[in-house]
Design an enzyme around this catalytic site. Structure first.
Site, PDB file in Angstrom:
ATOM      1  N   ASP A   1     -76.485 -33.548  30.588  1.00 53.21           N
ATOM      2  CA  ASP A   1     -77.577 -32.459  30.550  1.00 53.21           C
ATOM      3  C   ASP A   1     -77.164 -31.310  29.804  1.00 53.21           C
ATOM      4  O   ASP A   1     -75.922 -30.965  29.923  1.00 53.21           O
ATOM      5  CB  ASP A   1     -78.154 -32.542  31.857  1.00 53.21           C
ATOM      6  CG  ASP A   1     -77.257 -31.989  32.851  1.00 53.21           C
ATOM      7  OD1 ASP A   1     -75.985 -32.454  32.915  1.00 53.21           O
ATOM      8  OD2 ASP A   1     -77.890 -31.098  33.708  1.00 53.21           O
TER       9      ASP A   1
ATOM     10  N   GLU B   1     -76.176 -32.361  36.008  1.00 56.73           N
ATOM     11  CA  GLU B   1     -75.344 -31.337  36.509  1.00 56.73           C
ATOM     12  C   GLU B   1     -75.883 -29.782  36.832  1.00 56.73           C
ATOM     13  O   GLU B   1     -75.465 -29.224  37.827  1.00 56.73           O
ATOM     14  CB  GLU B   1     -73.865 -31.351  35.632  1.00 56.73           C
ATOM     15  CG  GLU B   1     -72.785 -30.456  36.050  1.00 56.73           C
ATOM     16  CD  GLU B   1     -72.884 -28.849  35.703  1.00 56.73           C
ATOM     17  OE1 GLU B   1     -71.981 -28.081  36.047  1.00 56.73           O
ATOM     18  OE2 GLU B   1     -73.598 -28.611  34.942  1.00 56.73           O
TER      19      GLU B   1
END
Length: 483
Positions: free
Chosen positions: A77, A144
């Site tokens: 991400d 994350e």
């Protein structure tokens, strides 16, 4: 093959493809599919767990079958921040990039080199047929940036590697062996919507164009926090005038220093010009106060449409006082590592809903007790103001291991490649490494990456000259992993 040219070019080609794939935190489906398709196209074994983490495995090259298995790790991400004036949909539109003075930049958005470059480097290793390595796994985690869900839910037994190279650092020439742990503290003020008295003039105040940045790595850079600046002006206005606060918002993500903040206020009509003068003076003072770090800040005050309702006055008063008083920025510096921020807090975001104001703060520390202490300070400030406060469990830090075998390999490889010593450091930003140790306590880990600046903000940029250097370093580490 010359890795300084061909390999690095391939890394950048892969990153360019990644820039065209939507991957906001919590929406990694398309990048996950891309990774699985990449593995299939190269005849590699791959799996995706129920959280969305992807693992791709590659057998050892000839003669290195008995080397210690290594994991290359990056997260899927990216932080999705954009200039307030830009119309950009991160779910449907690619990241537009350009090169300026040796840096790769994005057109008004975050670049996503955090951690798209980590993905690109891992994939470049996987597809190459001229890079020596032992048994190899590449782990690509999800979410994350917004809670480390991928690392938290990594399944026991999924990984076979015993050494892990995290590819989520931001400074070439630095090898990281430790990071801070963190947590979020969530605040809510309930209020009864109150009718605005008659004879009021409505103004919208906005502060934007601030530097922003990573709430861990940039917390000591002296960048202004838009929420704190707005609160300071509201506080002095509340003290001088009979002000009603109708709306307040600022910031976006818990791991980004807020770049913009806005409020709608109602003031007695005969005081509107006085407040404009005060605002201009305040803007000038802030430009002087932050003249080194904030060269592009913009202050605006403009008339706006009338609102029937405002935030209950006593709640608005307590809210503004708490926003001014609450700890923000560096709380303590490390006594063990010179120049390392030990503990910090970030007043990340404010949102007004009908009957509720929500505030998100984040705390970080490399010392668990200090993390809880700064959380306690933040919570106490808001609880004294009458708010409801709760904190999540957060994530652990990563305790440095200066005797790491992988570190020794990495330092030796860097010295041989570049004829100088790398810096071995810990970082105040959060990395997933601490969570990996919860599931795999015997992992030997380091973190490396190319030079990035302005991460978590539209000023994010990648120093292109550092890409081949880091990739060559990774190749050299893989070639020298012990049996």
């Amino acid at each position: 093959m010359n890795s300084n040219s061909t390999h690095a070019e391939r890394v950048m080609e892969i990153f360019a493809r990644i820039c065209g794939i939507p991957r906001p935190s919590g929406h990694e489906e398309q990048i996950g599919n891309f990774l699985m398709e990449f593995a299939d196209a190269h005849g590699l074994d791959a799996s995706k767990d129920r959280t969305g983490n992807v693992i791709i495995r590659k057998p050892a090259t000839d003669g290195m079958e008995h080397c210690v298995p290594v994991i290359l790790q990056a997260h899927q991400d990216m932080v999705c921040e954009k200039d307030a004036s830009l119309d950009h949909d991160f779910m449907t539109q690619p990241i537009g990039t350009y090169v300026e003075d040796g840096w790769l930049k994005a057109k008004g958005t975050t670049l996503g080199a955090d951690d798209g470059m980590g993905i690109a480097m891992a994939l470049a290793v996987l597809e190459a047929d001229d890079i020596a390595h032992g048994p190899l796994e590449c782990l690509f985690t999800v979410s994350e940036e917004t809670g480390l869900a991928g690392a938290m839910n990594l399944e026991p037994g999924a990984l076979k590697g015993r050494m892990l190279i995290n590819l989520d650092s931001e400074d070439e020439g630095q090898i990281f062996i430790g990071c801070a742990g963190g947590m979020n503290t969530l605040v809510s003020f309930g209020y009864n919507p109150t009718e605005v008295p008659s004879g009021r003039f409505f103004l919208k105040i906005s502060i934007d164009g601030l530097h922003g940045g990573h709430s861990g790595d940039d917390i000591d850079k002296g960048y202004a926090n838009a929420n704190k600046l707005l609160a300071r002006f509201l506080c002095q206005t509340m003290e001088k005038y009979d002000m009603c606060l109708c709306d307040i918002s600022g910031g976006n993500l818990s791991n980004a220093i807020p770049r913009d903040a806005q409020a709608v206020i109602a003031v007695p009509s005969n005081m509107k010009e006085n407040i404009r003068v005060d605002f201009n003076v305040f803007a000038s003072q802030m430009e002087n106060e932050f003249h080194v770090t904030e060269k592009n800040m913009v202050f605006r005050m403009e008339s706006t449409s009338a609102s029937q309702w405002c935030i209950q006055p006593d709640v608005a008063h307590r809210l503004v006082l708490a926003l001014v008083a609450v700890q923000n920025g560096v709380y303590a510096m490390s006594m063990d590592i010179r120049g390392l921020v030990e503990t910090s807090s970030n007043l990340a975001s404010i949102r007004t809903e009908k009957g509720l104001i929500r505030i998100v703060t984040s705390q970080r520390s490399s010392v668990e007790s200090a993390k809880l202490a700064v959380r306690q300070a933040v919570a106490s400030c808001f609880e004294l103001a009458g708010a409801h406060v709760e904190s999540n469990d957060g994530y652990p830090g990563w305790t440095p291991n200066p005797d790491s075998e992988l570190l020794k390999v990495a330092v030796s490889a860097y010295r041989e490649l570049f004829g100088k010593e790398p810096q071995v450091k810990a970082i105040h930003a959060g990395l997933e490494c601490g969570l990996f140790l919860d599931t795999y306590p015997d992992l030997d880990m380091i973190s490396v990456g190319p030079t990035l600046r302005g991460v978590h903000s539209p000023s994010e940029r990648l120093e292109l000259a550092t890409v081949p250097m880091v990739f060559d370093h990774i190749i050299a580490i893989l070639a020298n992993i012990p049996q």
